[in-house]
Scaffold this motif. Structure first.
Motif, PDB file in Angstrom:
ATOM      1  N   LEU A  22      29.020  -5.557  60.630  1.00 50.19           N
ATOM      2  CA  LEU A  22      29.290  -5.498  58.944  1.00 50.19           C
ATOM      3  C   LEU A  22      28.211  -6.212  58.284  1.00 50.19           C
ATOM      4  O   LEU A  22      27.645  -5.806  57.252  1.00 50.19           O
ATOM      5  CB  LEU A  22      30.439  -5.813  58.766  1.00 50.19           C
ATOM      6  N   ILE A  23      28.202  -7.550  58.566  1.00 51.02           N
ATOM      7  CA  ILE A  23      27.310  -8.418  58.065  1.00 51.02           C
ATOM      8  C   ILE A  23      25.776  -7.909  58.108  1.00 51.02           C
ATOM      9  O   ILE A  23      25.098  -7.492  57.048  1.00 51.02           O
ATOM     10  CB  ILE A  23      27.032  -9.860  58.398  1.00 51.02           C
ATOM     11  N   LYS A  24      25.198  -7.478  59.399  1.00 46.91           N
ATOM     12  CA  LYS A  24      23.954  -6.830  59.563  1.00 46.91           C
ATOM     13  C   LYS A  24      23.760  -5.573  58.771  1.00 46.91           C
ATOM     14  O   LYS A  24      22.802  -5.284  58.025  1.00 46.91           O
ATOM     15  CB  LYS A  24      23.832  -6.532  60.985  1.00 46.91           C
ATOM     16  N   VAL A  25      24.778  -4.742  58.665  1.00 50.53           N
ATOM     17  CA  VAL A  25      24.707  -3.331  58.063  1.00 50.53           C
ATOM     18  C   VAL A  25      24.660  -3.708  56.402  1.00 50.53           C
ATOM     19  O   VAL A  25      23.724  -3.195  55.690  1.00 50.53           O
ATOM     20  CB  VAL A  25      25.959  -2.788  58.126  1.00 50.53           C
ATOM     21  N   LEU A  26      25.394  -4.639  55.753  1.00 50.72           N
ATOM     22  CA  LEU A  26      25.239  -5.056  54.525  1.00 50.72           C
ATOM     23  C   LEU A  26      23.925  -5.512  54.028  1.00 50.72           C
ATOM     24  O   LEU A  26      23.573  -5.246  53.001  1.00 50.72           O
ATOM     25  CB  LEU A  26      26.516  -5.805  54.047  1.00 50.72           C
ATOM     26  N   LYS A  27      23.292  -6.487  54.924  1.00 48.60           N
ATOM     27  CA  LYS A  27      21.976  -7.111  54.527  1.00 48.60           C
ATOM     28  C   LYS A  27      21.074  -6.263  54.544  1.00 48.60           C
ATOM     29  O   LYS A  27      20.064  -6.122  53.684  1.00 48.60           O
ATOM     30  CB  LYS A  27      21.856  -8.022  55.588  1.00 48.60           C
ATOM     31  N   LYS A  29      21.182  -2.842  54.851  1.00 49.46           N
ATOM     32  CA  LYS A  29      21.660  -1.536  54.106  1.00 49.46           C
ATOM     33  C   LYS A  29      21.251  -0.171  55.136  1.00 49.46           C
ATOM     34  O   LYS A  29      20.572   0.883  54.614  1.00 49.46           O
ATOM     35  CB  LYS A  29      20.934  -1.170  52.611  1.00 49.46           C
ATOM     36  N   ALA A  74      35.738  -1.228  55.988  1.00 56.99           N
ATOM     37  CA  ALA A  74      34.762  -1.844  55.278  1.00 56.99           C
ATOM     38  C   ALA A  74      32.945  -1.331  55.880  1.00 56.99           C
ATOM     39  O   ALA A  74      32.350  -0.733  55.192  1.00 56.99           O
ATOM     40  CB  ALA A  74      34.319  -3.144  55.097  1.00 56.99           C
ATOM     41  N   LEU A  75      33.226  -1.132  57.040  1.00 60.16           N
ATOM     42  CA  LEU A  75      32.150  -0.577  58.031  1.00 60.16           C
ATOM     43  C   LEU A  75      31.931   0.850  57.885  1.00 60.16           C
ATOM     44  O   LEU A  75      30.803   1.456  57.272  1.00 60.16           O
ATOM     45  CB  LEU A  75      32.068  -0.997  59.376  1.00 60.16           C
ATOM     46  N   SER A  78      30.432   1.362  54.119  1.00 59.10           N
ATOM     47  CA  SER A  78      29.098   1.272  54.336  1.00 59.10           C
ATOM     48  C   SER A  78      28.232   2.306  55.010  1.00 59.10           C
ATOM     49  O   SER A  78      27.193   2.658  54.472  1.00 59.10           O
ATOM     50  CB  SER A  78      28.958  -0.143  54.983  1.00 59.10           C
ATOM     51  N   LYS A  81      28.051   4.977  52.384  1.00 55.94           N
ATOM     52  CA  LYS A  81      27.221   4.574  51.281  1.00 55.94           C
ATOM     53  C   LYS A  81      25.691   4.308  51.584  1.00 55.94           C
ATOM     54  O   LYS A  81      24.704   4.836  50.691  1.00 55.94           O
ATOM     55  CB  LYS A  81      27.676   3.113  50.851  1.00 55.94           C
ATOM     56  N   PHE A  82      25.311   3.863  52.723  1.00 52.02           N
ATOM     57  CA  PHE A  82      23.928   3.789  53.308  1.00 52.02           C
ATOM     58  C   PHE A  82      23.320   4.649  54.062  1.00 52.02           C
ATOM     59  O   PHE A  82      22.081   4.453  54.391  1.00 52.02           O
ATOM     60  CB  PHE A  82      23.860   2.316  53.796  1.00 52.02           C
TER      61      PHE A  82
END
Length: 84
Positions: A22-27, A29, A74-75, A78, A81-82
């Protein structure tokens, strides 16, 4: 060791397993390498574990899997969204 403590520790470790993703995806995008089917199946299975935890009145099962459901939702958000 108390079985509830063992359950909470084990559940906590497995629940945070998707946080690095999740952190990787958010960073970055970027979700091109994620499988939508895997996320949906995982959320379904984890949700069933939460239900099972309520049926058995097992707090470690409920808490760890409910947290994992939230991380994977959340994933999933994302992902939509991305995606390009």
């Amino acid at each position: 060791m108390d079985e509830n403590i063992l359950g909470l520790v084990a559940g906590g470790i497995t629940s945070v397993a998707m946080l690095p993703q999740l952190i990787k995806v958010l960073k970055e995008k970027d979700v091109k390498d994620l499988s939508l089917l895997m996320i949906v199946v995982l959320i379904t299975g984890l949700s069933l574990w939460v239900w099972y935890g309520f049926m058995k009145d097992e707090l470690p099962i409920i808490l760890s899997n409910a947290f994992a459901v939230l991380v994977n939702i959340a994933l999933l958000i994302s992902y939509f969204k991305f995606r390009k």
